[in-house]
Design an enzyme around this catalytic site. Sequence first.
Site, PDB file in Angstrom:
ATOM      1  N   HIS A 270      41.191  42.605  39.037  1.00 18.69           N
ATOM      2  CA  HIS A 270      40.362  41.402  39.149  1.00 18.69           C
ATOM      3  C   HIS A 270      38.904  41.715  38.798  1.00 18.69           C
ATOM      4  CE1 HIS A 270      39.206  37.494  41.073  1.00 18.69           C
ATOM      5  NE2 HIS A 270      38.073  38.147  41.268  1.00 18.69           N
ATOM      6  N   GLU A 271      38.360  42.738  39.426  1.00 17.58           N
ATOM      7  CA  GLU A 271      36.960  43.086  39.157  1.00 17.58           C
ATOM      8  C   GLU A 271      36.777  43.591  37.726  1.00 17.58           C
ATOM      9  OE1 GLU A 271      34.802  42.058  41.158  1.00 17.58           O
ATOM     10  OE2 GLU A 271      36.234  41.611  42.766  1.00 17.58           O
ATOM     11  N   HIS A 274      36.089  40.622  35.602  1.00 15.47           N
ATOM     12  CA  HIS A 274      34.677  40.225  35.689  1.00 15.47           C
ATOM     13  C   HIS A 274      33.813  41.117  34.797  1.00 15.47           C
ATOM     14  CE1 HIS A 274      34.699  37.147  38.764  1.00 15.47           C
ATOM     15  NE2 HIS A 274      35.305  37.925  39.652  1.00 15.47           N
ATOM     16  N   GLU A 300      35.358  33.510  37.265  1.00 17.08           N
ATOM     17  CA  GLU A 300      36.641  33.650  37.956  1.00 17.08           C
ATOM     18  C   GLU A 300      37.815  33.409  37.023  1.00 17.08           C
ATOM     19  OE1 GLU A 300      37.347  34.836  40.965  1.00 17.08           O
ATOM     20  OE2 GLU A 300      35.206  35.236  41.150  1.00 17.08           O
TER      21      GLU A 300
END
Length: 354
Positions: A270-271, A274, A300
């Site tokens: 997830h990070e 980003h 997101e």
Amino acid sequence: MDPQSAVERLKELDREIRVLAHAQSVLNWDQETQMPESAVEERAEQISALEGIIHERMISSEIDELLSEAGAGDENPGGANTLASLDRAFLRQLHRQFKRHTKLPARLVTDIAMTASRAQSIWQSARANDDFDVFAPHLKRLVELRIESAELLGYEEHPYDALLDEFEPWATTGFVTEVFDDLRDSLVPLVKEIASTKQGKNPLDGRRFPRAGQEAFGRFVLDHMGYEFSRGRLDVSAHPFTDKLGRDDVRVTTRYNEELLNSSIFGTIHEGGHALYELGFPKSIKDTILGEGASMGIHESQSRLWENFIGRSLPFWRYFYPHLQRQFPEELADVSLDEYYRAVNRVEPTFIRV
């Protein structure tokens, strides 16, 4: 001064603000990853001081005058029609931020930064000790300061509209409520139906996955996602986050639980999503206010695309699962690819997504 010359000077001033903001990010990142406990008070002072300097730079009379000379105003924030489209986009964003900052006094801006920095450290301790009462007064003070900000920024229907606009430009509480209400009508029954269906035993339950192996696998996945460790780092924090410390310095964090393998894997993916967004800006904008991310929703969308659409897909794990098994040969020896794929796509009520 002609509009183009005004834009070029504004870019110089904006670059100075970006550098200060990135320096502040270094302090924030250090506070959540490396800083010793006793440094909390001075760190809050440092962050607050930088926030005050950035605020004063943003509302300077020079920026005000240059925006006017570039033709940027309330009716035409993009400036003169003779300017290139990218320059007009730059002016629109800078004018927008200038107008927001001018509504807030320096005293309030620095107070929010000071309170938030202190609260961050208190929250980490309260979370570790399961003691909300320690954090409550700091949260209360933050809410009071944010309410004051909302009143000064102004809103038409709901106080949060003024604050939501910082994260999702031009969105309103009413609009978000409509979106969520529509989603809730279809998603809640779907989740209940899936959760009530017998899914079988989770083959990962009751197994321990040493942190060193989780970290090595996380780095392997990030590298294959295209995250360049020459332009970033993977560290540990109480809650996973991504922070931009420079145009070529975007760092990610995760956390490890030896009883919950998926927490670190999907937090890291997830990070990483980003970070790839932040590192992907072209040279033409990455040194400007346009290189800071369009909105939280867009951000997101990139992280959840990687985490869920890619990271939970069968093709993804056809490639990565053999590498994960090599990292945990004993722990996963009797778990097939199909069983693991089903395990990472289980739907069941939990207290926290990651």
